[in-house]
Design a protein around this motif. Structure first.
Motif, PDB file in Angstrom:
ATOM      1  N   PRO A 428       0.883  -1.579  -0.307  1.00  0.00           N
ATOM      2  CA  PRO A 428       0.570   0.000  -0.016  1.00  0.00           C
ATOM      3  C   PRO A 428       1.203   1.488   0.350  1.00  0.00           C
ATOM      4  CG  PRO A 428      -1.005  -1.430   1.428  1.00  0.00           C
ATOM      5  CD  PRO A 428       0.590  -1.793   1.252  1.00  0.00           C
ATOM      6  N   GLU A 429       0.227   2.387  -0.997  1.00  0.00           N
ATOM      7  CA  GLU A 429       1.563   3.387  -0.743  1.00  0.00           C
ATOM      8  C   GLU A 429       1.703   4.366   0.638  1.00  0.00           C
ATOM      9  OE1 GLU A 429      -1.104   6.544  -2.629  1.00  0.00           O
ATOM     10  OE2 GLU A 429      -0.899   5.795  -5.199  1.00  0.00           O
ATOM     11  N   TYR A 430       0.354   3.831   1.767  1.00  0.00           N
ATOM     12  CA  TYR A 430       1.297   4.265   3.299  1.00  0.00           C
ATOM     13  C   TYR A 430       1.761   3.672   3.713  1.00  0.00           C
ATOM     14  CZ  TYR A 430      -2.183   0.717   4.842  1.00  0.00           C
ATOM     15  OH  TYR A 430      -2.106  -0.218   5.447  1.00  0.00           O
ATOM     16  N   ALA A 431       2.134   2.546   2.987  1.00  0.00           N
ATOM     17  CA  ALA A 431       2.906   2.216   3.851  1.00  0.00           C
ATOM     18  C   ALA A 431       4.912   2.173   3.569  1.00  0.00           C
ATOM     19  CB  ALA A 431       3.156   0.717   3.753  1.00  0.00           C
ATOM     20  N   ARG A 432       4.677   3.154   2.818  1.00  0.00           N
ATOM     21  CA  ARG A 432       6.322   3.684   2.415  1.00  0.00           C
ATOM     22  C   ARG A 432       6.054   5.392   2.665  1.00  0.00           C
ATOM     23  NH1 ARG A 432       5.496   0.566  -2.897  1.00  0.00           N
ATOM     24  NH2 ARG A 432       6.470  -0.958  -3.191  1.00  0.00           N
ATOM     25  N   PRO A 433       6.655   5.295   3.711  1.00  0.00           N
ATOM     26  CA  PRO A 433       7.363   7.154   4.654  1.00  0.00           C
ATOM     27  C   PRO A 433       7.968   7.854   3.125  1.00  0.00           C
ATOM     28  CG  PRO A 433       7.626   5.840   5.910  1.00  0.00           C
ATOM     29  CD  PRO A 433       7.200   4.784   4.924  1.00  0.00           C
ATOM     30  N   LEU A 434       8.780   7.163   2.588  1.00  0.00           N
ATOM     31  CA  LEU A 434       9.811   7.822   1.341  1.00  0.00           C
ATOM     32  C   LEU A 434      10.137   6.457   0.014  1.00  0.00           C
ATOM     33  CD1 LEU A 434      12.532   9.453   2.933  1.00  0.00           C
ATOM     34  CD2 LEU A 434      11.141  10.310   1.896  1.00  0.00           C
ATOM     35  N   ASP A 435       9.938   6.593  -1.179  1.00  0.00           N
ATOM     36  CA  ASP A 435      10.327   5.732  -2.300  1.00  0.00           C
ATOM     37  C   ASP A 435      11.372   5.650  -2.513  1.00  0.00           C
ATOM     38  OD1 ASP A 435       7.134   5.364  -1.773  1.00  0.00           O
ATOM     39  OD2 ASP A 435       6.535   6.018  -4.143  1.00  0.00           O
ATOM     40  N   ASP A 436      12.205   5.667  -1.730  1.00  0.00           N
ATOM     41  CA  ASP A 436      13.988   5.789  -1.560  1.00  0.00           C
ATOM     42  C   ASP A 436      14.188   4.825  -2.347  1.00  0.00           C
ATOM     43  OD1 ASP A 436      13.829   8.171  -1.177  1.00  0.00           O
ATOM     44  OD2 ASP A 436      15.009   8.246  -0.269  1.00  0.00           O
ATOM     45  N   GLY A 437      13.714   3.439  -1.414  1.00  0.00           N
ATOM     46  CA  GLY A 437      13.870   2.423  -1.585  1.00  0.00           C
ATOM     47  C   GLY A 437      12.969   1.682  -3.059  1.00  0.00           C
ATOM     48  N   LEU A 438      11.676   2.200  -3.347  1.00  0.00           N
ATOM     49  CA  LEU A 438      11.596   1.964  -3.981  1.00  0.00           C
ATOM     50  C   LEU A 438      11.766   1.788  -5.982  1.00  0.00           C
ATOM     51  CD1 LEU A 438       9.324  -0.251  -6.306  1.00  0.00           C
ATOM     52  CD2 LEU A 438       7.932   2.406  -5.335  1.00  0.00           C
ATOM     53  N   TYR A 439      12.346   3.228  -5.751  1.00  0.00           N
ATOM     54  CA  TYR A 439      13.233   4.175  -6.854  1.00  0.00           C
ATOM     55  C   TYR A 439      15.406   3.379  -7.295  1.00  0.00           C
ATOM     56  CZ  TYR A 439      16.829   6.874  -9.128  1.00  0.00           C
ATOM     57  OH  TYR A 439      17.597   7.350  -9.897  1.00  0.00           O
ATOM     58  N   ARG A 440      15.934   2.625  -6.138  1.00  0.00           N
ATOM     59  CA  ARG A 440      16.273   2.369  -6.201  1.00  0.00           C
ATOM     60  C   ARG A 440      16.051   1.202  -6.622  1.00  0.00           C
ATOM     61  NH1 ARG A 440      18.983  -1.530  -2.671  1.00  0.00           N
ATOM     62  NH2 ARG A 440      21.268  -2.272  -3.182  1.00  0.00           N
TER      63      ARG A 440
END
Length: 628
Positions: A428-440
């Protein structure tokens, strides 16, 4: 091991090859064949103690070799019949926990009741079993182990059940309250004061208290079907679920070699397991499915690493689909306790579509999300726990774990885009405070799959929210040639927005510090070092603001260059496109008024500061004129 002595005569039995002879001085008049062994005995001692032997001797015909009787189904075989024959002759023998089950089953089979002599073998074994064996943990365990060889007879006589019930009661009771099994496991005797005795002398040392897992090793010596019955009996007696789960953990690690290989050095040093028995793959699969059936379906009873070990072994052994599904569901209940190493399960399928089993991780994640929603964990805003305020909620930990897993599996060239997207979008979107890990993870996937088209790359990059990238990630993304142009423009826009917001905040802090420094300057100099601290903080803030201004100017240059490039791409007919139209074209989620609002706040702060400086100059000039 406790024992009970029977008989008083000296041993008169001699063995020659595959035959036993009774050397009492009288020639034998009967031959009893038990398996491959023959016993040359006398009729009277046998028929006076056994109803079956009396009947068989009466029915037997005298041949050339005399009376020959064949006993093919004697419980315990020739070794047990040897002890039965010695009992009939009154020869000395010992009843122990290792032979009492065999002897009782054989005595019942041969009908050695009180009708054929007082104190016959049935009554003797029954007394020893009830009054000695079943009162001791070790003797009960040993007797239960021997039940495997004569299981149909032991079941009929309920010996197996009595041994299991005895062990279950002892395992459920606090061992510190009784002499068993502490006396048996710890060893030394104790004085009335509780200290250890050595040769009857108190040493002053205190014995160690046994833990609740003291019976794990003993129970693991049982065969699977007896162990299952013991665990079921313990559950009926009220043993705690975590203790049962610990025993299942121990039993599985002892007989499943795959689990032992995955055991870390720290875990193996805590408890030394006995040598692993060599079970066939079919037996290992059966054992694993039974362990899964016996494990309580409750979160946190066993370590997640152990569950992953069971799952990997089940995949290797081709266990039943229901077993694999149950293990995935158990892991999903406590996925937040897993590590990245646990998730990296090789793909054991024949097709070898991907290097790692991504489908299995997808199913585990779905189980976790379903359980999280079922427990009311849809939104972290509804829970105000300290850990969740720090961002350490289970859902955020799982999101970080999945992002790390995506980064590990992204280099696999066989990993298809839909499978990667499905796993990334499941969080879910609310589970990621930052999307740095997903961007990597996305960046690694794009690097390993350079043949992706522009539309596929844009579709993949839509998984991340550019507003949730940190400044470091924004800086990297703005220079990343693998990203589509639309995404780079969005990143630059939001990076500039973040920098302007930061600068506005710095101006506010600087103004507050200036007001505080004037108050400190008017106070006595010996009231702490407040003025010096404020000056240092001001200097640090000014340096930071200068660097931010430089970065903003660089971003503005980049944006203007990109605006020119976009206008060229749009053609001369669309040359009048404004920057607001560009933002709409590239799908920004924020309105352009936010930028103007931020600019307004910065300008207001600058204007306010200039007015205050002007007032201060006028006041200073007025003071000078008065002095003159």
């Amino acid at each position: 091991m406790a024992c009970m002595k029977l008989g008083s005569k000296t041993d008169a039995f001699k063995r020659k090859g595959q035959a036993w002879f009774c050397t009492t001085g009288l020639p034998s008049d009967i031959v009893v064949e038990v398996g491959e062994m023959t016993f040359h005995l006398h009729k009277f001692p046998l028929l006076s103690r056994s109803g079956v032997m009396e009947k068989r001797i009466a029915e037997a015909s005298e041949g050339e070799d005399g009376c020959v009787i064949e006993l093919t189904d004697t419980p315990g075989g020739a070794k047990t019949f040897e002890l039965v024959a010695k009992f009939c002759y009154g020869v000395k023998l010992e009843l122990t926990a290792a032979n009492v089950v065999y002897l009782q089953c054989a005595a019942e089979h041969l009908y050695m009741t009180e009708e054929y002599g007082e104190g016959n073998l049935i009554s003797q074994t029954e007394v020893f079993l009830n009054q000695v064996v079943l009162r001791s943990w070790k003797d009960s365990l040993k007797a239960l182990q021997t039940c495997d060889d004569v299981l149909p007879y032991a079941e009929e006589l309920k010996i197996t059940k009595r041994c299991i019930d005895s062990l279950a009661v002892k395992a459920c009771t606090d061992p510190n309250l009784f002499g068993w099994p502490v006396m048996e496991h710890v060893g030394p005797l104790q004085s009335p004061g509780g200290s250890i005795l050595w040769n009857g002398i108190s040493t002053g040392a205190r014995p160690k208290h046994s833990s609740s897992d003291w019976w794990y090793e003993d129970a693991s010596t049982l065969s699977l079907h007896l162990y299952k019955r013991l665990i079921s009996a313990m559950e009926c007696q009220g043993v705690k679920q975590e203790i049962v789960a610990g025993s299942l953990n121990y039993y599985a690690k002892k007989y499943l070699p795959g689990l032992n290989r995955r055991q870390t050095s720290s875990e193996s040093s805590n408890r030394c397991l006995a040598p692993v028995s060599s079970l066939s793959e079919e037996d290992q699969k059966l054992l694993l499915e039974e362990i899964d059936h016996l494990l309580p379906m409750q979160k946190g009873l066993v370590r997640t690493k152990f569950l992953f070990g069971l799952l990997k072994t089940a995949l290797i052994l081709r266990a039943s689909p229901s077993c694999i599904s149950n293990l995935e569901r158990r892991i999903g209940m406590q996925l937040d306790q897993a590590t990245l190493e646990d998730l990296l399960m090789p793909n054991f399928s024949y097709s070898m579509e991907t290097l790692y089993n991504v489908d299995c991780v997808q199913r585990i994640l779905e189980h976790f999300l379903a359980n999280d929603q079922g427990t009311g964990g849809e939104s972290p805003c509804s829970i105000d726990d300290d850990e969740q305020l720090m961002g350490l909620t289970p859902i955020t930990m799982v999101a970080k774990l999945i992002d790390g897993y995506l980064a590990e599996v992204a280099p696999d060239v066989n990993l298809k885009l839909p499978k990667f997207q499905t796993l990334a979008a499941s969080v879910p979107e609310y589970a990621r405070p930052l999307d740095d890990g997903l961007y990597r993870a996305i960046d690694i996937y794009l690097k390993s799959h350079p043949w992706l088209g522009e539309s596929d790359r844009e579709q993949l990059c839509r998984l991340m929210d550019c507003q949730k990238l940190s400044l470091e990630a924004c800086t990297h993304a703005a220079q990343n040639e693998r990203l589509p142009l639309r995404i780079i423009v969005q990143v630059l826009f939001f990076e500039q927005l973040q920098l302007r917001t930061s600068i506005a905040g710095c101006f506010l802090v600087s103004e507050n510090l200036d007001g505080g420094s004037r108050q400190l300057r008017s106070g006595p100099p010996n009231e702490g070092g407040g003025w010096a601290t404020a000056v240092k903080e001001n200097q640090v803030l000014k340096v930071g603001m200068d660097s931010m201004r430089v970065r903003v100017s660089e971003l503005e240059k980049e944006c203007s260059n990109m605006r020119q490039e976009i206008q060229k791409l749009g053609g001369r007919s669309k040359g009048s496109m404004t920057w607001g139209n560009v933002s709409k074209k590239f799908g920004f989620k924020l309105k352009s008024q936010m930028c103007s609002a931020q600019e307004g706040s910065v300008s207001k702060i600058n204007d306010g500061k200039a007015i205050k400086d002007d007032k201060a100059d006028r006041k200073h000039k007025k003071n000078l004129s008065i002095d003159e």
